[in-house]
Design an enzyme around this catalytic site. Structure first.
Site, short mmCIF file in Angstrom:
data_model
loop_
_atom_site.label_atom_id
_atom_site.label_comp_id
_atom_site.label_asym_id
_atom_site.label_seq_id
_atom_site.Cartn_x
_atom_site.Cartn_y
_atom_site.Cartn_z
N HIS A 5 -16.70 0.75 -0.62
CA HIS A 5 -16.86 1.75 -1.91
C HIS A 5 -18.13 1.76 -2.50
CE1 HIS A 5 -12.69 1.02 -1.41
NE2 HIS A 5 -12.38 0.12 -2.47
N LYS B 127 -14.35 -0.29 -15.43
CA LYS B 127 -15.54 0.94 -15.41
C LYS B 127 -16.26 0.80 -14.10
CE LYS B 127 -17.75 2.10 -19.12
NZ LYS B 127 -18.53 1.92 -20.32
N LEU C 284 -14.18 7.60 -1.81
CA LEU C 284 -14.45 9.15 -1.32
C LEU C 284 -13.36 10.25 -1.92
CD1 LEU C 284 -15.72 8.32 2.30
CD2 LEU C 284 -16.92 8.46 -0.07
N ILE D 228 -26.26 13.05 -19.44
CA ILE D 228 -27.60 12.89 -19.35
C ILE D 228 -28.30 12.47 -20.99
CG2 ILE D 228 -29.53 14.07 -18.90
CD1 ILE D 228 -28.05 16.24 -17.43
N LEU E 230 0.82 -1.22 0.02
CA LEU E 230 0.10 0.08 0.04
C LEU E 230 0.88 1.36 0.13
CD1 LEU E 230 -2.85 1.04 0.32
CD2 LEU E 230 -2.57 1.33 2.64
N LYS F 197 3.89 1.56 -1.09
CA LYS F 197 4.53 1.53 -2.27
C LYS F 197 3.36 2.12 -3.56
CE LYS F 197 6.08 -1.79 -5.73
NZ LYS F 197 6.84 -2.95 -5.86
#
Ligand code: BG6
Length: 482
Positions: A242, A342, A182, A377, A17, A19
């Site tokens: 997440h 994605k 976040l 949209i 982590l 690294k």
């Protein structure tokens, strides 16, 4: 008032982590001139290393394209201390090192001092390191901030036990629980979109929204991380944290202000209204190797037991039981070894009622979190030209086109900057974490108790058979016409 004196201790400085994320983020902030002028970064880990070896190692964390002059300057504010994670003497040594460093930074009596302890560590040593910090390093006369990373337990009970142990060592406002989603640009943008524009909030409810889908897809498997992953599975790895965090920001009521506690109050409130997920609202999958054997299956990983039934793919339908959302299905979907990378949030609106026109397709607001940030949209227009037909089109804001010169910062850089500023908005509070586990724990326990076997899907495919129909069946989701 002088500018504060900042010491950042990175525990687990020789680990993965540190690294991949912590040091590159610190370096990025340093390059941008965003670290306080007087900052020292002390790496701490068990591996014994000379300063030269450590410098070499940190340098290897960076990209070849990084300016060597910047790297050299950054290394000047870094150092390394090796020690065990449970030995008093080692932590006393660390404290001495911090004190010496503060003298080197020309500490004055009036200086405000900040100590940041970044625990880039496996959870098995969280509490022992926390206890050591508290006993041998912690200095009550300065501002202390402790940064921790998931996994925060593996179910409600273990998470509560961990929160209790950590809560006995540090105050909640000293703790920064990272959920790196976040810190992502598009996730941070949700607040602005929802509350700085007049038209979104007006339609942000069950009268106008048909369903919300939050999708996470990765084109690679657990290669190399099978050991860790098999203990957790996809639900604990990305959904409980997440995806649910993202969901809570999309679903929450407007906060009273942008102060972190107001935001976190609203997020917690909405999580409280989410009903525990049912097994029948869940679809599980596990990837298998490709037919041509070019890609391995999950169980081909040597660190994964041959009998593993750990899901690497899941889809769940959630319900938020409040006046704003009652009846609206939230479909969250996450999978490894799929056809593409994605992460998107897709908000599908309802059909027009008493429409003058036939319902061609539904309007959608699509926020693409990665790989390329965009806000789209889906909008119906008159087909251009002499035709009077309707056509589905898009209002499309692609960040890479609109903000061409902008390099979007890594989530970790954003979050570490928040820690430096003492801003908790983008960190998970203990009651939020508790709620997140409450929502998933009965499901996880049931899956484990009943030994629910996940459906196979081929590496690189779009998921198990039935995955595409699942939201239609469970959530009435109508795919948008192309
Ligand atoms: C981590 C998970 O929290 O998030 C990984 O443990 C996952 O399994 C990663 O790959 C995804 O993060 P990002 O930022 O690459 O989308």
């Amino acid at each position: 008032k002088h500018e504060e004196l900042t010491t950042i201790v990175v525990f687990g400085a020789s680990g993965d982590l540190a690294k991949k994320k912590t040091y590159p983020a610190l370096f990025h902030l340093f390059q941008q001139g965003l670290l306080p002028r007087r900052t020292r970064i002390i790496g701490y880990a068990r591996t014994k290393m000379t300063p030269e070896e450590f410098n070499k190692r940190v340098t290897s964390f960076f990209k070849a394209t990084d300016d060597p002059k910047d790297v050299t300057a950054f290394l000047k504010i870094c150092e390394y201390v090796s020690g065990k994670y449970d030995v008093d003497e080692d932590f006393k040594g660390l404290r001495k090192e911090i004190d010496t460093n503060e003298q080197l930074m020309h500490k004055r009596e009036s200086d405000e001092r900040v100590h940041i302890y970044y625990l880039a560590l496996p959870p098995s040593v969280f509490v022992s390191v926390g206890t050591q910090i508290r006993r041998n390093v912690y200095d009550g006369s300065c501002t202390n901030r402790v940064v921790i990373e998931k996994p925060f337990g593996h179910d409600l009970e273990s998470s509560r036990a961990l929160s209790k142990s950590i809560g006995a060592l540090f105050a909640e406002d000293e703790i920064y629980r990272i959920d790196h989603y976040l810190g992502k640009e598009m996730v941070k943008n949700i607040l602005a979109l929802r509350f700085a524009n007049v038209f979104y909030e007006a339609v942000w409810d069950r009268r106008h929204i048909a369903n919300v889908q939050i999708t996470f897809k990765e084109p690679f498997g657990t290669e190399g991380r099978g050991g860790y992953f098999d203990e957790f599975g996809i639900i604990r790895d990305v959904m409980q944290n997440h995806l649910l965090q993202v969901l809570s920001i999309v679903a929450m009521h407007p906060p009273k202000s942008l102060r972190s506690e107001d935001i976190r109050d609203r997020k917690t409130e909405v999580l409280r209204r989410i009903l525990p997920i049912q097994l029948e609202d869940t679809l599980l999958g596990q990837y298998v190797g490709t037919r041509d054997s070019s890609r391995p299956g999950y169980k081909d990983d040597e660190t994964v037991p041959k009998s593993s039934i750990t899901p690497t793919y899941a889809q769940c339908v959630l319900h938020v039981d409040n006046d704003r959302w009652r009846g609206v299905p939230w479909v969250i979907k996450a999978g490894k070894a799929l056809d593409e990378a994605k992460m998107i949030i897709r908000i599908q609106f309802k059909d027009m009622v008493n429409a003058l026109f036939p319902n061609l397709a539904r309007n959608e607001l699509i926020l693409q979190v990665s790989p390329k940030e965009s806000v789209t949209i889906k909008t119906i227009v008159k087909e251009p030209g002499l035709s009077t037909n309707l056509a589905m089109s898009e209002l499309d804001l692609s960040y890479h086109k609109r903000y061409q010169d902008l390099k979007i910062p890594d989530a970790y850089a954003t979050l570490i900057l928040d820690v430096l500023n003492g801003d908790h908005s983008n960190f998970v509070r203990s009651d939020e974490l508790d709620e997140a586990w409450r929502i998933f724990t009965p499901l996880l326990h049931q899956i484990e108790k009943e030994e629910v076997v996940p459906l196979p899907y081929e590496y690189g495919s779009t998921g198990p058979k039935g995955a595409d129909e699942f939201p239609t069946e469970r959530a009435g989701y109508k795919p948008t016409a192309k």
